[in-house]
Scaffold this motif. Structure first.
Motif, PDB file in Angstrom:
ATOM      1  N   VAL A   1     -56.625 -31.452  45.592  1.00 20.60           N
ATOM      2  CA  VAL A   1     -56.593 -30.287  44.707  1.00 20.60           C
ATOM      3  C   VAL A   1     -57.929 -30.186  43.955  1.00 20.60           C
ATOM      4  O   VAL A   1     -58.522 -29.102  43.851  1.00 20.60           O
ATOM      5  N   SER A   2     -58.437 -31.311  43.458  1.00 25.62           N
ATOM      6  CA  SER A   2     -59.729 -31.292  42.761  1.00 25.62           C
ATOM      7  C   SER A   2     -60.845 -30.825  43.690  1.00 25.62           C
ATOM      8  O   SER A   2     -61.731 -30.067  43.292  1.00 25.62           O
ATOM      9  N   PHE A   3     -60.792 -31.305  44.913  1.00 22.60           N
ATOM     10  CA  PHE A   3     -61.818 -30.927  45.885  1.00 22.60           C
ATOM     11  C   PHE A   3     -61.789 -29.416  46.133  1.00 22.60           C
ATOM     12  O   PHE A   3     -62.823 -28.757  46.215  1.00 22.60           O
ATOM     13  N   PHE A   4     -60.583 -28.883  46.214  1.00 22.55           N
ATOM     14  CA  PHE A   4     -60.421 -27.453  46.433  1.00 22.55           C
ATOM     15  C   PHE A   4     -61.013 -26.669  45.256  1.00 22.55           C
ATOM     16  O   PHE A   4     -61.786 -25.721  45.435  1.00 22.55           O
ATOM     17  N   LEU A   5     -60.699 -27.132  44.033  1.00 25.80           N
ATOM     18  CA  LEU A   5     -61.219 -26.484  42.830  1.00 25.80           C
ATOM     19  C   LEU A   5     -62.752 -26.554  42.806  1.00 25.80           C
ATOM     20  O   LEU A   5     -63.442 -25.539  42.614  1.00 25.80           O
ATOM     21  N   GLY A   6     -63.286 -27.755  43.007  1.00 25.92           N
ATOM     22  CA  GLY A   6     -64.746 -27.916  43.026  1.00 25.92           C
ATOM     23  C   GLY A   6     -65.370 -27.064  44.116  1.00 25.92           C
ATOM     24  O   GLY A   6     -66.469 -26.525  43.953  1.00 25.92           O
ATOM     25  N   GLY A   7     -64.668 -26.921  45.246  1.00 24.17           N
ATOM     26  CA  GLY A   7     -65.179 -26.131  46.361  1.00 24.17           C
ATOM     27  C   GLY A   7     -65.243 -24.653  46.025  1.00 24.17           C
ATOM     28  O   GLY A   7     -66.196 -23.954  46.393  1.00 24.17           O
ATOM     29  N   ILE A   8     -64.236 -24.178  45.299  1.00 28.69           N
ATOM     30  CA  ILE A   8     -64.261 -22.755  44.883  1.00 28.69           C
ATOM     31  C   ILE A   8     -65.457 -22.516  43.971  1.00 28.69           C
ATOM     32  O   ILE A   8     -66.185 -21.527  44.122  1.00 28.69           O
ATOM     33  N   PHE A   9     -65.677 -23.428  43.015  1.00 30.37           N
ATOM     34  CA  PHE A   9     -66.844 -23.289  42.136  1.00 30.37           C
ATOM     35  C   PHE A   9     -68.128 -23.222  42.965  1.00 30.37           C
ATOM     36  O   PHE A   9     -69.028 -22.433  42.695  1.00 30.37           O
ATOM     37  N   ALA A  10     -68.206 -24.075  43.980  1.00 27.95           N
ATOM     38  CA  ALA A  10     -69.411 -24.118  44.807  1.00 27.95           C
ATOM     39  C   ALA A  10     -69.639 -22.781  45.507  1.00 27.95           C
ATOM     40  O   ALA A  10     -70.764 -22.272  45.552  1.00 27.95           O
ATOM     41  N   LEU A  11     -68.559 -22.204  46.049  1.00 26.25           N
ATOM     42  CA  LEU A  11     -68.726 -20.947  46.769  1.00 26.25           C
ATOM     43  C   LEU A  11     -69.118 -19.826  45.814  1.00 26.25           C
ATOM     44  O   LEU A  11     -69.916 -18.938  46.175  1.00 26.25           O
ATOM     45  N   ILE A  12     -68.589 -19.866  44.581  1.00 24.91           N
ATOM     46  CA  ILE A  12     -68.990 -18.858  43.591  1.00 24.91           C
ATOM     47  C   ILE A  12     -70.497 -18.981  43.313  1.00 24.91           C
ATOM     48  O   ILE A  12     -71.224 -17.987  43.284  1.00 24.91           O
ATOM     49  N   LEU A  13     -70.948 -20.235  43.135  1.00 24.11           N
ATOM     50  CA  LEU A  13     -72.379 -20.458  42.881  1.00 24.11           C
ATOM     51  C   LEU A  13     -73.227 -19.914  44.021  1.00 24.11           C
ATOM     52  O   LEU A  13     -74.205 -19.202  43.829  1.00 24.11           O
ATOM     53  N   ARG A  14     -72.828 -20.292  45.242  1.00 25.04           N
ATOM     54  CA  ARG A  14     -73.636 -19.889  46.394  1.00 25.04           C
ATOM     55  C   ARG A  14     -73.614 -18.378  46.569  1.00 25.04           C
ATOM     56  O   ARG A  14     -74.603 -17.779  46.966  1.00 25.04           O
ATOM     57  N   ALA A  15     -72.496 -17.742  46.271  1.00 18.62           N
ATOM     58  CA  ALA A  15     -72.436 -16.287  46.398  1.00 18.62           C
ATOM     59  C   ALA A  15     -73.393 -15.648  45.395  1.00 18.62           C
ATOM     60  O   ALA A  15     -74.147 -14.737  45.743  1.00 18.62           O
ATOM     61  N   GLU A  16     -73.397 -16.154  44.171  1.00 15.79           N
ATOM     62  CA  GLU A  16     -74.299 -15.595  43.161  1.00 15.79           C
ATOM     63  C   GLU A  16     -75.761 -15.739  43.596  1.00 15.79           C
ATOM     64  O   GLU A  16     -76.601 -14.887  43.311  1.00 15.79           O
ATOM     65  N   LEU A  17     -76.060 -16.825  44.308  1.00 12.17           N
ATOM     66  CA  LEU A  17     -77.445 -17.084  44.687  1.00 12.17           C
ATOM     67  C   LEU A  17     -77.874 -16.314  45.932  1.00 12.17           C
ATOM     68  O   LEU A  17     -78.991 -16.500  46.417  1.00 12.17           O
ATOM     69  N   PHE A  18     -77.003 -15.462  46.457  1.00 11.75           N
ATOM     70  CA  PHE A  18     -77.365 -14.758  47.685  1.00 11.75           C
ATOM     71  C   PHE A  18     -78.592 -13.877  47.461  1.00 11.75           C
ATOM     72  O   PHE A  18     -79.437 -13.729  48.342  1.00 11.75           O
ATOM     73  N   THR A  19     -78.739 -13.294  46.275  1.00 12.75           N
ATOM     74  CA  THR A  19     -79.981 -12.603  45.932  1.00 12.75           C
ATOM     75  C   THR A  19     -80.553 -13.273  44.687  1.00 12.75           C
ATOM     76  O   THR A  19     -79.855 -14.015  44.003  1.00 12.75           O
ATOM     77  N   GLY A  20     -81.796 -12.993  44.390  1.00 14.81           N
ATOM     78  CA  GLY A  20     -82.430 -13.622  43.233  1.00 14.81           C
ATOM     79  C   GLY A  20     -82.075 -12.963  41.908  1.00 14.81           C
ATOM     80  O   GLY A  20     -82.482 -13.429  40.846  1.00 14.81           O
ATOM     81  N   THR A  21     -81.313 -11.860  41.976  1.00 15.38           N
ATOM     82  CA  THR A  21     -80.991 -11.154  40.734  1.00 15.38           C
ATOM     83  C   THR A  21     -79.495 -11.255  40.442  1.00 15.38           C
ATOM     84  O   THR A  21     -78.734 -11.772  41.256  1.00 15.38           O
ATOM     85  N   LYS A  22     -79.082 -10.724  39.297  1.00 14.94           N
ATOM     86  CA  LYS A  22     -77.691 -10.882  38.881  1.00 14.94           C
ATOM     87  C   LYS A  22     -76.734 -10.160  39.821  1.00 14.94           C
ATOM     88  O   LYS A  22     -76.912  -8.998  40.124  1.00 14.94           O
ATOM     89  N   LEU A  23     -75.713 -10.876  40.295  1.00 17.20           N
ATOM     90  CA  LEU A  23     -74.658 -10.229  41.059  1.00 17.20           C
ATOM     91  C   LEU A  23     -73.397 -10.118  40.215  1.00 17.20           C
ATOM     92  O   LEU A  23     -72.938  -9.055  39.897  1.00 17.20           O
ATOM     93  N   PHE A  24     -72.823 -11.264  39.832  1.00 18.22           N
ATOM     94  CA  PHE A  24     -71.612 -11.182  39.000  1.00 18.22           C
ATOM     95  C   PHE A  24     -71.523 -12.270  37.941  1.00 18.22           C
ATOM     96  O   PHE A  24     -70.569 -12.308  37.195  1.00 18.22           O
ATOM     97  N   LEU A  25     -72.500 -13.179  37.862  1.00 20.02           N
ATOM     98  CA  LEU A  25     -72.455 -14.204  36.811  1.00 20.02           C
ATOM     99  C   LEU A  25     -73.613 -13.998  35.842  1.00 20.02           C
ATOM    100  O   LEU A  25     -74.740 -13.731  36.272  1.00 20.02           O
ATOM    101  N   THR A  26     -73.346 -14.142  34.556  1.00 21.72           N
ATOM    102  CA  THR A  26     -74.455 -14.187  33.605  1.00 21.72           C
ATOM    103  C   THR A  26     -75.109 -15.561  33.721  1.00 21.72           C
ATOM    104  O   THR A  26     -74.537 -16.481  34.318  1.00 21.72           O
ATOM    105  N   GLU A  27     -76.273 -15.715  33.104  1.00 17.47           N
ATOM    106  CA  GLU A  27     -76.946 -17.020  33.144  1.00 17.47           C
ATOM    107  C   GLU A  27     -76.067 -18.110  32.536  1.00 17.47           C
ATOM    108  O   GLU A  27     -75.988 -19.223  33.043  1.00 17.47           O
TER     109      GLU A  27
END
Ligand code: HEM
Ligand SMILES: [Cu+2]
Length: 566
Positions: free
Chosen positions: A54-80
């Protein structure tokens, strides 16, 4: 060796397939209470497994959110600010809740006593206690996430962690409690291995997985208290404004780094040593060849554990420590590569001219060797004082530690899970599906992290939410890779879960291994063994033969026979 005397009972129990409740720890008693208050190491291992996944799944979701935000160099959906919290939570959950306990607490708990031919660990109550400490620590973490988050990075570097308004104290309490969980597990395993090895199992007849768990336990016992005390000091500083680490109050921030890395460098060996133990078992079994250089592999685990205590300063080359200290730490860092390289050479030598079967666990073992080697070699770039000045705090470091922690520990964990799954739950999974998702994990992993070496070497700093266009292509490859990796991981776990409903019944010894856990039925009876199983050379496969009727391997008495490869 003579394993011909394996008690007939086990054979009989497997052949007719009709197990009674006492023959199966999963059925031995029922109801939620029978799990929550169990003292059976196997059930505790299974509960850990659930919590860790369960922890791995949670940590994995966080990771995918991070990577999605980094798809472009500008703001997509997360503030700094949200980005800072996200990478902190990803790192902290993955490190403290998932990867440190993953192999020892989940797989180790299940396997260790059975590998020793025993009924349980030395202190079953303490074992259950350490599981509940893990749960309490996890709850503190969840509270920190819900009530304001955390944005210090998993390293809690001062003075920022003294001044941020996020929930540092809650998270540190979580780390403190989790530390006790880890210490209890280590203590329990050390006492179990010291006092409960069966007659005939001398230190050098002990399976290598147990050597690696022993070495890991030493680190857990000696290093974890330092982290606990550091956390308490930081809590005291925040709550009472005593100057310990914050220069504003007369404290020393570099002192914090010394304390932190005195635990956290050895902690990377808490992660990797058990993984290496699993790989030693897998390589020997699936090459059907005696492990090469048994003693070297055993001693190298202890050497890694001890040398690991001397190199923490390589995380601090740019912290302002003295030049002499930096040079000494750099030199010492290289010494750890020697025992690690010894293991890799011995695994390769074991495979050489072996009769290799590419069952899913072996596919993970091969992936491990490949990925861990890249991770280890890039560690040398970072350990060398001059090159680290350039690479420090860039994506090169991110790539390095993901190659060792994820490409190493996680891959070994999944390989070990596939290997022991039939023993744990008494079912076989689908091999082709298992192999397919292993391949997807492997490809996804490299696509995610290899570009990070390049962008790191070109100067992309870690922990930034925004970046210049030059780095975009690497980030985009990395993000695509991460989603592929996500699919691979979900698939890999899914194949196992599916087998719980549709899997064929597992034989006692599906792989033809010769360690003791394969000499009881799958899943094991509540007490594991009625009579202590006979102990022999754990890597001698000459008396094992594949039996069609059984669907697995059986022990044949007498001189070496040619074993059929699986
Ligand atoms: C054996 C498994 C290993 C694991 C699990 C591991 C893990 C890690 C982690 C998590 C970090 C990042 C820490 C942070 O967040 O700042 C790191 C950094 C580092 N690792 Fe490793 N590592 C391993 C092996 C090695 C080896 C073999 C070497 C050198 C021979 C090495 C040298 C370094 C150095 C020098 C850094 C710091 C780089 C910097 O921040 O400038 N590591 N490692
Ligand atoms: Cu280190």
């Amino acid at each position: 060796m003579s394993v011909g005397s394996t008690p007939d009972k086990f054979q009989a129990a497997n052949l007719d397939g009709a197990q009674t409740r006492e023959d199966n720890y999963l059925l031995a008693s029922s109801g939620v209470g029978s799990w929550l208050f169990t003292l059976d190491h196997k059930r505790i291992g299974v509960m850990y497994l659930v919590g860790i996944l369960v922890s791995f799944f949670l940590g994995g979701i966080f990771a995918l959110i991070l990577r999605a935000e980094l798809f472009t160099g500008t703001k997509l959906f997360l503030t700094e600010d949200q980005y800072n919290q996200m990478f902190t939570l990803h790192g902290a959950v993955m490190t403290f809740l998932f990867i440190i306990p993953s192999i020892p607490a989940a797989l180790g708990n299940f396997v260790l006593p059975v590998m020793l031919g025993q009924k349980d660990v030395a202190f079953p109550r303490m074992n259950l206690g350490s599981f509940y400490l893990w749960v309490v620590g996890a709850i503190f973490f969840l509270c920190a996430i819900i009530f304001g988050g955390l944005d210090t990075g998993w390293t809690f570097y001062t003075p920022y962690s003294v001044t941020t308004s996020t929930r540092v104290i809650l998270a540190l309490l979580g780390v403190f409690v989790l530390g006790f969980s880890s210490i209890f597990t280590g203590l329990n395993f050390i006492v179990t291995i010291n006092t409960m090895r069966p007659h005939g199992m001398t230190w050098f007849k002990m399976p290598l997985f147990l050597w690696s768990i022993y070495a890991t336990s030493i680190i857990q016992l000696l290093a974890t208290p330092v982290l606990g005390i550091t956390g308490l000091l930081l809590i005291a500083e925040r709550a009472l404004h005593i100057g310990i680490f914050d220069p504003e109050m007369g404290g020393d921030p570099v002192l914090f780094q010394h304390f932190f890395w005195f635990y956290s460098h050895p902690a990377v060996y808490i992660m990797i040593l058990p993984a290496m133990g699993i790989i030693s078992e897998l390589i020997a079994v699936f090459s059907r060849k005696h492990i090469f250089g048994y003693r070297f592999i055993a001693y190298s685990s202890i050497a890694i554990a001890l040398l690991g205590f001397l190199v923490w300063g390589h995380h601090m080359f740019v912290s302002g420590q003295s030049q002499l200290a930096a040079v000494v730490f750099s030199g010492l860092t290289f010494s750890v590569s020697i025992p690690s390289a010894i293991k890799v050479f011995n695994w390769l030598a074991t495979m050489y001219k072996g009769s290799i079967s590419l069952a899913t666990p072996m596919c993970y073992a091969l992936a491990f060797i490949f990925l861990f080697t890249i991770g280890g070699l890039t560690g040398l770039f970072l350990g060398a004082l001059a090159t680290d000045i350039q690479l420090h705090d860039t994506y090169f470091v991110v790539a390095h530690f993901h190659y060792v922690m994820m490409g190493g520990t996680l891959v070994a964990f999944v390989g070990g899970l596939y290997y022991w799954w039939p023993k744990m739950f008494g079912v076989m999974y689908n091999e082709n599906a298992g192999r397919l998702f292993c391949l997807i994990v492997f490809l996804g992993f490299n696509l995610t992290f290899f570009p990070q070496f390049i962008m790191g070497a070109r100067g992309m700093p870690r922990r930034y939410a925004r970046y210049v266009e030059e780095f975009q292509i690497y980030h985009q490859l990395s993000t695509l890779g991460a989603f592929l990796l996500g699919i691979g991981m979900v698939g890999a776990i899914g194949v196992l879960l599916y087998s719980l409903y549709r899997g064929k019944k597992a034989p006692a010894n599906p792989w033809g291994a010769n360690t003791l856990e394969w000499m009881c039925s799958s899943p094991p009876p509540l007490a594991n063994f009625d009579n202590p199983p006979p102990v022999g050379d754990p890597y001698d496969y000459s008396n094992l033969r594949y039996d069609e009727r059984e669907g697995g391997y059986v022990t044949v008495p007498g001189p070496a026979k040619k074993t059929s490869s699986h």
